[in-house]
Each structure stands twice: as structure tokens, then as C-alpha cells.
Design a protein around this motif. Structure first.
Motif, PDB file in Angstrom:
ATOM      1  N   GLU A 324       0.802  -1.216   0.000  1.00  0.00           N
ATOM      2  CA  GLU A 324       0.000   0.000   0.000  1.00  0.00           C
ATOM      3  C   GLU A 324       0.841   1.273   0.000  1.00  0.00           C
ATOM      4  OE1 GLU A 324      -2.821  -0.172   3.122  1.00  0.00           O
ATOM      5  OE2 GLU A 324      -3.861  -1.919   2.306  1.00  0.00           O
ATOM      6  N   GLU A 362       2.234   9.829  -5.203  1.00  0.00           N
ATOM      7  CA  GLU A 362       1.834  10.406  -3.924  1.00  0.00           C
ATOM      8  C   GLU A 362       0.384  10.891  -3.973  1.00  0.00           C
ATOM      9  OE1 GLU A 362       3.172  14.019  -0.872  1.00  0.00           O
ATOM     10  OE2 GLU A 362       4.277  13.657  -2.717  1.00  0.00           O
ATOM     11  N   THR A 363       0.045  11.566  -5.058  1.00  0.00           N
ATOM     12  CA  THR A 363      -1.320  12.082  -5.209  1.00  0.00           C
ATOM     13  C   THR A 363      -2.330  10.953  -5.267  1.00  0.00           C
ATOM     14  OG1 THR A 363      -0.523  14.041  -6.381  1.00  0.00           O
ATOM     15  CG2 THR A 363      -2.838  13.458  -6.682  1.00  0.00           C
ATOM     16  N   LEU A 365      -2.044   7.808  -4.265  1.00  0.00           N
ATOM     17  CA  LEU A 365      -2.157   7.032  -3.024  1.00  0.00           C
ATOM     18  C   LEU A 365      -3.109   7.707  -2.048  1.00  0.00           C
ATOM     19  CD1 LEU A 365       1.522   5.831  -2.409  1.00  0.00           C
ATOM     20  CD2 LEU A 365      -0.465   4.432  -3.020  1.00  0.00           C
ATOM     21  N   ARG A 366      -3.076   9.047  -2.021  1.00  0.00           N
ATOM     22  CA  ARG A 366      -4.043   9.761  -1.172  1.00  0.00           C
ATOM     23  C   ARG A 366      -5.464   9.535  -1.682  1.00  0.00           C
ATOM     24  NH1 ARG A 366      -0.168  14.109  -1.305  1.00  0.00           N
ATOM     25  NH2 ARG A 366      -1.460  15.213  -2.819  1.00  0.00           N
ATOM     26  N   THR A 367      -5.614   9.562  -3.000  1.00  0.00           N
ATOM     27  CA  THR A 367      -6.934   9.327  -3.588  1.00  0.00           C
ATOM     28  C   THR A 367      -7.438   7.935  -3.248  1.00  0.00           C
ATOM     29  OG1 THR A 367      -6.515  10.833  -5.425  1.00  0.00           O
ATOM     30  CG2 THR A 367      -8.187   9.151  -5.775  1.00  0.00           C
ATOM     31  N   ALA A 369      -6.541   5.984  -0.750  1.00  0.00           N
ATOM     32  CA  ALA A 369      -6.813   5.829   0.681  1.00  0.00           C
ATOM     33  C   ALA A 369      -8.205   6.339   1.025  1.00  0.00           C
ATOM     34  CB  ALA A 369      -5.756   6.570   1.490  1.00  0.00           C
ATOM     35  N   ALA A 370      -8.587   7.466   0.421  1.00  0.00           N
ATOM     36  CA  ALA A 370      -9.895   8.040   0.725  1.00  0.00           C
ATOM     37  C   ALA A 370     -11.020   7.288   0.042  1.00  0.00           C
ATOM     38  CB  ALA A 370      -9.920   9.511   0.293  1.00  0.00           C
ATOM     39  N   PHE A 402     -13.640  12.480  -4.265  1.00  0.00           N
ATOM     40  CA  PHE A 402     -12.305  11.958  -3.986  1.00  0.00           C
ATOM     41  C   PHE A 402     -11.383  11.925  -5.201  1.00  0.00           C
ATOM     42  CE2 PHE A 402     -15.176  10.091  -0.846  1.00  0.00           C
ATOM     43  CZ  PHE A 402     -14.520  10.418   0.323  1.00  0.00           C
ATOM     44  N   LYS A 823       7.371   9.060  10.781  1.00  0.00           N
ATOM     45  CA  LYS A 823       6.558   7.878  10.497  1.00  0.00           C
ATOM     46  C   LYS A 823       7.261   6.639  11.027  1.00  0.00           C
ATOM     47  CE  LYS A 823       4.204   9.690   6.401  1.00  0.00           C
ATOM     48  NZ  LYS A 823       3.864   9.459   4.971  1.00  0.00           N
ATOM     49  N   SER A 868       1.614   4.643   9.832  1.00  0.00           N
ATOM     50  CA  SER A 868       1.371   6.041  10.193  1.00  0.00           C
ATOM     51  C   SER A 868       1.238   6.259  11.700  1.00  0.00           C
ATOM     52  CB  SER A 868       0.086   6.514   9.496  1.00  0.00           C
ATOM     53  OG  SER A 868      -1.009   5.678   9.850  1.00  0.00           O
TER      54      SER A 868
END
Length: 886
Positions: A324, A362-363, A365-367, A369-370, A402, A823, A868
Motif C-alpha cells: 500500500e 503520492e497524489t 495514493l491519497r486518492t 486511501a480516501a 475523492f 513515520k 502512520s
């Protein structure tokens, strides 16, 4: 035989036989009908069609290609890849069938030690167009092929055309038989994976017309100059010559696959679904690397969207393998190292490529996750309800809130055995677009419902006097408050005011509305905005600063003179920049939109490539030279046709009346249709300072500039900054670049030494950690939290040092956790004795990472995980000890 070696043999073979060796064209196609080069012959089409005379009679190339129409097949078959290399040899009216067949057979069957590719003749089959008796006879005579290994096929597979009237001709394809272990007997006509097409020879000999489909057309005549277009799939030949089962396992692709296996802790060949995912990753990462090396960047349209889809499918596949966290740093580096022998630019451009890839990862992975949690819940609910279709509303929520791409939603739903209600999704998307347009208009104008203006417009058009006057006496025709027509407004109210005449400019033509006020006996109104809600009517949005204003009152519109001066400077500067752009770049650099206000302007124009610093400087210099020339600015009202005949520039898509206002700056040098306010001489602009240039789409660029006093202030700020630097660094201005470069180098050296000291200091902790080793079951275990470290590399080095001190001959396990840049990270190492006892580092790292709120994996002897939740480090280490004890 390595892929680069096959490539070199191809180019040498044909180069030695009089072919001009042509470098690969970029993946981005010059053909406006194609996003990418999809075949090796694409760069040569103008020569084949006769549109451009060929600069050489025969040529050879190894062309980079991208095809994504079969993207869903990637990883599932041995030969489907989105990026591939096509080896081609071409003749433009020089040689034809006999020589093309001779070349192909000779190169394929000549032994490797003789410079050939070393295929056994008995393993090769050919197909020909069913009516091409000439080709069949040549194959028999040149190659000695028996009838049973020459198969006649129809137009759908063995006839080439562009799909339009023009050159066309029959094809002959060469296939390699991998043997009965790979499928049924019967030759290429079986369409079985046993027979791999490696070379296609196109005999372009006819002119066709009346084309209605790929197989339905009329042959009009033979071409006066017959052409040869051939293509050998480099990856296909590579996997056959390297003795592997598919193109994903060749030397230029396999390293990425292997890296994905290591990162995920999976074993390639152990599970079919996992194998497909690893092959998808290997293909897509390589394709993305090559696209970005040719200048493509991730975006939401065109080429950029295809690149973004490849990158995101790679990330999604890694998640399905259980990883992940970010992986592109490792995967792209592996692909770079595999491809740089053939394409050195992937190494020289790697810093830029890596930045693009890591930012996209990076962008996304945030998408993910949400969005994944919502989607997984929706999938479970759909299945629980025994339904087969995911709601379109859910797909829209993921997209709208998202940024979750619809194609990814479709893909995940398909993996779960579901479909998505696309009809509902598309309807919601259409409604959203309509709302967005309406909301944007509402926010921009803040005007009432248009029907309220009908009575005021019926009294005639608002007269704009602002070209000649800053103040104009008039009367109040109407007041609108909260969307309703009212008689008056009092102090503190925000309302709209309609005047019979006004000197205040309403936003239009890229120019922002004037600032100013409306005053009269007993009232003072601050003007917040000026708009044209309906054609011919100007409305002023105001706040009543004092007093009370009523319909019929006499009022004076007052323009802020300082603001107007800045606005006219900025608008005239926009025209100068536009003219300078066209002078430097050519007439195709046409304005596509603009915005200007006091002190600032921006101009959008049709152009695909970034402007170099030299080009930007040249444009700025030309515009400022025109300011110094004190050019006269004149305006004329004249018929539209007359203005266009005079060469006036008009904005594409802009609506103009029968009569227009034409603005000249220096006569025809800058001549545009424009309703904005302008200076009377170019010298009044003062100064243009071009401060920015950027992309606003695949075919549009934007330049931004400060104008007048704001331009001077920006230069003054820069001067103060330079003075501060020269003073602080005690360095003359002209030596500042070298001084700063020296300081940067010194800083890097210092940082490196600090890192070395920190690493050395960390190693001093090895003895104390070894002393904490304790028996857990049959193993000796060190499981400790060590506080903060700078990087996972430092943590890994410490873990390996402790393991080494414990001795490889022992049954030992080392698990150290630390705070790395805020982290949690954990690294696990095992000795052979520990592994013999069943302790595998990869599994233990994943166990710990799950508690830390992240993912992990690796090999049995060394693995890492992260997450995290720093507070969960003690629990993660305890879980490792419990797992060992269990």
C-alpha cells in the motif's frame, strides 16, 4: 541474446545493405489523428503515400511505439504490451517482394555467429494473402518452405491499408512455432499462442478507393512506385531468443517484475492472478518511463490521461499484491537500468521523470486511501443485497469528492464480479457540469434573476461614457435587492443599481470591472462590481456606504482614476504582448483568452511547447521597445467586414456585431477588435515585466506580466533582495551565481559528512542492542525500538550489523523499529537458522506493518514495513515476538 543485441544486429544487417539507419521518432506523433506512434511505419507514411519525396530509397529503424487499445489483455497473454519496439526495413520504390523476403529469411535463419538471429528454418511458418500467388512462389523458391507451412489467409489479417483511399497491399507474416507444449497443431491459422508472429511484410503495390471497411474496397490500379514496409516485433523475438515464456520476462522488462515481487513478498510463478499483476506493473512502468522520457506528463486529457492511467493501474496492481505504500522509486529505477542501454535518454532525463512519477504516485495514493474504503463498502453492500450492479451515485461520489477515476471504479467493480450503472453516472456528470457553469456565472456576476432586468432594458441601452470621461452625471433607473426590484436602498445594503449612463467599465473582453463609486445628494455608494447581465444593459453591484438612495435620484458615476490608469496600461500591454508573441513565434500563436486588471495581465495563446527563457526575454524586449517608441493608440468604429479586411485580430468564438471597435497600436503592428479601455500612447504603459509562462492544456500556454508601477515595484524588490545577498555574502552582484553555487556545494559536502557521523554514531549502539538479545522459543531475538533515525537505510544498516554480530550460524532474529521522518518503520532480519525454524522476515514485517497502519514485505531474510501510527511501535514489536513464540 539480449534485446539491445537483437536491435543492434537488425540495424547493422540492413545498414550494411544500403539502408539509411533512421533514429526512432518520439512516441508523440506528429499526425494530428494519432496520440502516439502506434507502428514502426508511422514516421514514414508521408514517403509511402508520396506526400513528401523520400530522402533515401531505402531505410531501417527501431521505432518506439505505444498502443493501449488492448490494455486489458496486458499480462494475460505472452505478447500484449503497451510499449513495444518495432524493427522495420522500408523501400520507397526501390526493391520489392523478392528482396524483402530474401532479407527477412536471411536475417532470421543465419546463425548467430554469422550475424543473424539463428532461428531454425523448420520452426518458421508464413501466411500470405490468399490471392498472392507471387509471394507464395517466392517463399518456396527463396526459403524452400513446403506448401504445408505456407497458409493463405483473407483480407482481415493479410491485407494492409490505412482504412482510407490510397496505397494498400497484401501482407506476408512470419510465425515461430513454439512447439506442441504451447498449443494445438495446425499453424498460424489456428490463432493459437503456440504460433508467435515475429515479422510482417507489407507489399504496398495498389491504389484503393471506395473504402467502406477494412475488407471492403476497390483496387483501382497498381502503384507506379511499389513500396516495402516491414515490421519485426523486437520484444517477441527477444522472448523467443531468451528462452522465456513471454515478453514480460525479457531482460528489458523482467527486472521491474522481479522488483515488484520483492516489494510485495510474492513469488513469481506461484499464483496466476499475482503473476498477471506483476506483468501489468512491469509493462506499465516501462511504458510510463518511455512516455515521460519523450516529454509526456500526467494530466486529465489526451496523452497525459493515457500516461496517468498506466501509472495508476500500476499502483492499483501493487495494492492488489498487498503493498500500500509508495513503490515507484524502486520500480522506475529498475526500468531505467534495464532500458538505458537502448535508450540513454532515460538515464539523462531520469531526475525529471522520477519527479513526475513520484508526484503522481503520492497524489494517487491519497486518492486511493480516501476512496477505496467507500468503494469496498459499496461492493460488500451490493453483494449482500444479491445485486450485480454498483450504483452510479456511488461511482459519482467517488469521482466528484475523492477524484477517484471512473475507469478505476469500473476495474475494481469488475474484479469483484460487478458492473457499474454508467447511465446514472453519466447523467450525474452532465448535471454537475451544468451546475458548475451556473454556479460559476452566479459567483462571477452576483446578479439577480435575468427577468428582473427586462423593464430596465426596455428603457434603452446603458450609455457607456468611460472612453472619454471618468465622471458622468446620470439618474437612477432601478435598484435590485435580493433579486427583486425595489424603490430604495439604505446604509449597509448591498444592491444593484441601474444607471441611464455610466463611466464605469463593465467586465468584458478580458478586462476586469472598474473600481469607483456612485454619489449623489445624500448618498455614497461603493462599487463592488460592474457587469452586463443582458446585452446592452450595465448593472453596478454596490454597497451603500452612507445615506439613502432611491429610483429617480440624480447620481454621478465616479471612476477611481488610479485604478483606471492601471487597467488601461494592463489592457494595452496585453495587445503588445500578443503582437510580440506572433512576431516571435508566428501567426499560429493566436490569442485564446486574456484577463487584465490594474497592474497585471495574462494572455492565453495557442501553442504546444514551453517558451525558453531566451524566447520569453525576446518577447518582453519587443514589447518594451514598442513602449519606448511611444506608439500612438487609436480606436475606430467600423463595419466588421472592413475591420477584418484591414487585418484586425478577432478572438475565436467571440461574437461581434455588424459594427466593431478596432484598436491600433502603432498602426497594423497591433490591430485587434476590442471594447476595452486603453492608453493613448504606448509610452504611458510604463513597463512590462513578464513574470510567468505555463501550460494550461496540451495545446495552450499562458504568459503573465506585471505592468506599470507594479512592474517597477517587482524590479525594486528584486534589487533589494540582490543588495541584501551581496551584503550578507560580501560578494559583488556579478559574482553571486558562482558564490551561491559554491555555498550549495559546501552545504552538500557538510550534509554528507553529517550523515556519515550520524551513521557511525548509530553503529555504536550495536553492542548494547546485542546485549538485549533474549531467547524466544528456539530463537535468539532482539526486538527493540531505537527512537529516531534519519532514514530507513540507516535503520537497515543497524539491523544487519546486529544480525552479523549475533552470528549467521545462530538461530537469530533482529527486529528494530524507529521514528523515520515522523513515520514508524520496522525492519526484520533473520539468520539461516531462524529461517530453518520457520521465522520468515517478510511475513513478520507485514504483521508489524499491519499494526502500524501500513504495509510491508520483502524477502525471507530481510524485510521492512511501515505505517502512520508511531504510538503503535511497542505493539508491533510485541506482535513479532508473539509470532515467533507461537
Amino acid at each position: 541474446m539480449q534485446t539491445a543485441e537483437i536491435r543492434n544486429r537488425w540495424l547493422k544487417y540492413f545498414g550494411d545493405r544500403g539502408h539509411t539507419v533512421v533514429p526512432s521518432a518520439p512516441l508523440v506523433s506528429d499526425d494530428p489523428s494519432l496520440l502516439f506512434v502506434v507502428a514502426g511505419m508511422v514516421p514514414f507514411i508521408p514517403y509511402m503515400t508520396g506526400l513528401i519525396p523520400a530522402p533515401y530509397p531505402r531505410a531501417t529503424s527501431v521505432q518506439k511505439c505505444i498502443r493501449t487499445n488492448d490494455i486489458e489483455e496486458v499480462g494475460k497473454t505472452p505478447r500484449h504490451g503497451t510499449f513495444f519496439q518495432m524493427n522495420g526495413n522500408f523501400s520507397f520504390g526501390d526493391y520489392f517482394k523478392e528482396q524483402a523476403i530474401t532479407y527477412a529469411w536471411e536475417l532470421l535463419t543465419t546463425p548467430e555467429d554469422g550475424g543473424g538471429l539463428g532461428f531454425r528454418p523448420e520452426d518458421l511458418w508464413v501466411t500470405v494473402y490468399k490471392d498472392d500467388d507471387e509471394a507464395i512462389a517466392l517463399w518456396k523458391r527463396i526459403a524452400g518452405l513446403p506448401d504445408e507451412r505456407i497458409q493463405r489467409l483473407d483480407k482481415d489479417t493479410n491485407y494492409w491499408s490505412t482504412g482510407q483511399a490510397g496505397p494498400a497491399g497484401p501482407c506476408s507474416e512470419i510465425f515461430f512455432d513454439r512447439g506442441p507444449a504451447y498449443g494445438v497443431d495446425g499453424g498460424p491459422a489456428t490463432d493459437d499462442d503456440r504460433y508467435v508472429e515475429i515479422w510482417n511484410l507489407v507489399f504496398m503495390q495498389y491504389q484503393i478507393d471506395n473504402v467502406t471497411s477494412k475488407v471492403d474496397f476497390d483496387i483501382v490500379r497498381e502503384l507506379p512506385n511499389k513500396n516495402i514496409d516491414t515490421g519485426m516485433g523486437l520484444e517477441r523475438v527477444a522472448f523467443l531468443k531468451q528462452g522465456v515464456d513471454n515478453m514480460y520476462e525479457i531482460d528489458e522488462v523482467r527486472p521491474v517484475l522481479d522488483r515488484a515481487a520483492v516489494l510485495s513478498g510474492k513469488t513469481y510463478g506461484a499464483n496466476h492472478d499475482d503473476d498477471v499483476r506483476m506483468r501489468v506493473i512491469a509493462d506499465h512502468v516501462r511504458s510510463s518511463l518511455m512516455l515521460m522520457s519523450d516529454g509526456v506528463a500526467p494530466s486529465n486529457e489526451g496523452r497525459g490521461y493515457i500516461l496517468r492511467r498506466l501509472l495508476r493501474r500500476s499502483i492499483r496492481s501493487m495494492r492488489l499484491l498487498g503493498v500500500e505504500g509508495p513503490t515507484f522509486a524502486d520500480l522506475f529505477a529498475a526500468s531505467r537500468d534495464a532500458m538505458k542501454a537502448s535508450y540513454p535518454e532515460v538515464e539523462t532525463e531520469y531526475d525529471r521523470i522520477s519527479r513526475l512519477a513520484l508526484a503522481e504516485e503520492e497524489t494517487f495514493l491519497r486518492t486511493l486511501a480516501a476512496g477505496t474504503t467507500i468503494l469496498d463498502t459499496a461492493v460488500d453492500e451490493t453483494k449482500t443485497a444479491s445485486k450485480q450492479e454498483l450504483k452510479g451515485e456511488t461511482a459519482f461520489l467517488l469521482h466528484d469528492t475523492f477524484g477517484f477515476p471512473i475507469d478505476l471504479t469500473l476495474e475494481i467493480a469488475e474484479e469483484a464480479g460487478l458492473t457499474v450503472d454508467r447511465t446514472a453516472f453519466d447523467r450525474l456528470m452532465s448535471e454537475q457540469r451544468a451546475r458548475a457553469k451556473a454556479d460559476a456565472k452566479s459567483r462571477k456576476t452576483a446578479l439577480a434573476d435575468l427577468s428582473v432586468y427586462s423593464a430596465f432594458r426596455a428603457q434603452g441601452e446603458t450609455v457607456f461614457t468611460g472612453y472619454d470621461f471618468l465622471n458622468t452625471e446620470s439618474r437612477i433607473l432601478g435598484i435590485i435587492k435580493d433579486g427583486q426590484s425595489v424603490d430604495r436602498a439604505v446604509a449597509g445594503d448591498i444592491a444593484e443599481v441601474i444607471l441611464a449612463e455610466t463611466s464605469l467599465y463593465a467586465e468584458s473582453g478580458g478586462q476586469d470591472a472598474d473600481e469607483g463609486s456612485i454619489v449623489g445628494r445624500g448618498f455614497d455608494l461603493e462599487v463592488l462590481d460592474v457587469q452586463k447581465p443582458v446585452k446592452g444593459l450595465i448593472s453596478h453591484r454596490v454597497q451603500v456606504r452612507s445615506g439613502e438612495v432611491g429610483v429617480g435620484d440624480e447620481a454621478t458615476s465616479v471612476v477611481d482614476p488610479t485604478y483606471r490608469r492601471g487597467a488601461t496600461q494592463a489592457h494595452s500591454a496585453t495587445h503588445l504582448i500578443h503582437a510580440a508573441l506572433r512576431q516571435v513565434l508566428g501567426p499560429e500563436a493566436h490569442q485564446a483568452g486574456s484577463y487584465n486588471k490594474a497592474g497585471y495581465m495574462r494572455l492565453d495563446f495557442n501553442w504546444s511547447n514551453p517558451l525558453s527563457l531566451d524566447t520569453r526575454t525576446e518577447i518582453e524586449d519587443i514589447a518594451n521597445a514598442k513602449i519606448r517608441d511611444d506608439l500612438e493608440v487609436t480606436t475606430r468604429i467600423l463595419p466588421l467586414d472592413e475591420a477584418r479586411a484591414a487585418g484586425a485580430m478577432a478572438l475565436f468564438g467571440e461574437k461581434y456585431g455588424d459594427e466593431v471597435r478596432m484598436v491600433d497600436i502603432g498602426g497594423p503592428w497591433s490591430r485587434e477588435l476590442c471594447a476595452g479601455t486603453h492608453v493613448s500612447h504606448s509610452s504611458q504603459i510604463g513597463l512590462i515585466n513578464l513574470v510567468g509562462e505555463s501550460s494550461i492544456g496540451s495545446t495552450n500556454r499562458r504568459v503573465e506580466s506585471l505592468v506599470g508601477v507594479d512592474a517597477f515595484r517587482d524590479f525594486a524588490t528584486e534589487r533589494a533582495l540582490i543588495n541584501q545577498l551581496t551584503s550578507s555574502l560580501k560578494t559583488p552582484r556579478e559574482q553571486l551565481p558562482d558564490r551561491i553555487a559554491d555555498l550549495s556545494t559546501q552545504l552538500k559536502v557538510a550534509e554528507k559528512r553529517i550523515a556519515e557521523f550520524e551513521a557511525a554514531a548509530l553503529q555504536t549502539r550495536v553492542p548494547s542492542l546485542v546485549e538485549k538479545a533474549a531467547p524466544v522459543g528456539a530463537l535468539t531475538v532482539v526486538a527493540e525500538a531505537i527512537g529516531q533515525v534519519k532514514s530507513t537505510d540507516d535503520l537497515r544498516s543497524l539491523v544487519m550489523s546486529v544480525r552479523e554480530r549475533l552470528g549467521q550460524g545462530s538461530a537469530s532474529l533482529v527486529a528494530l523499529a524507529a521514528d523515520v521522518q515522523g513515520k514508524p518503520a520496522v525492519i526484520v532480519a533473520t539468520t539461516q537458522g531462524a529461517r530453518d525454524a520457520g521465522a520468515m522476515a517478510g511475513a513478520l514485517a507485514r504483521t508489524a506493518a499491519g499494526i502500524l497502519g501500513g504495509g510491508g514485505g520483502g524477502k525471507d531474510d530481510l524485510a521492512q514495513g511501515g505505517g502512520s501510527d508511531l504510538a503503535a511501535i511497542p505493539a508491533a514489536l510485541s506482535a513479532i515476538v508473539d509470532a515467533v513464540r507461537g
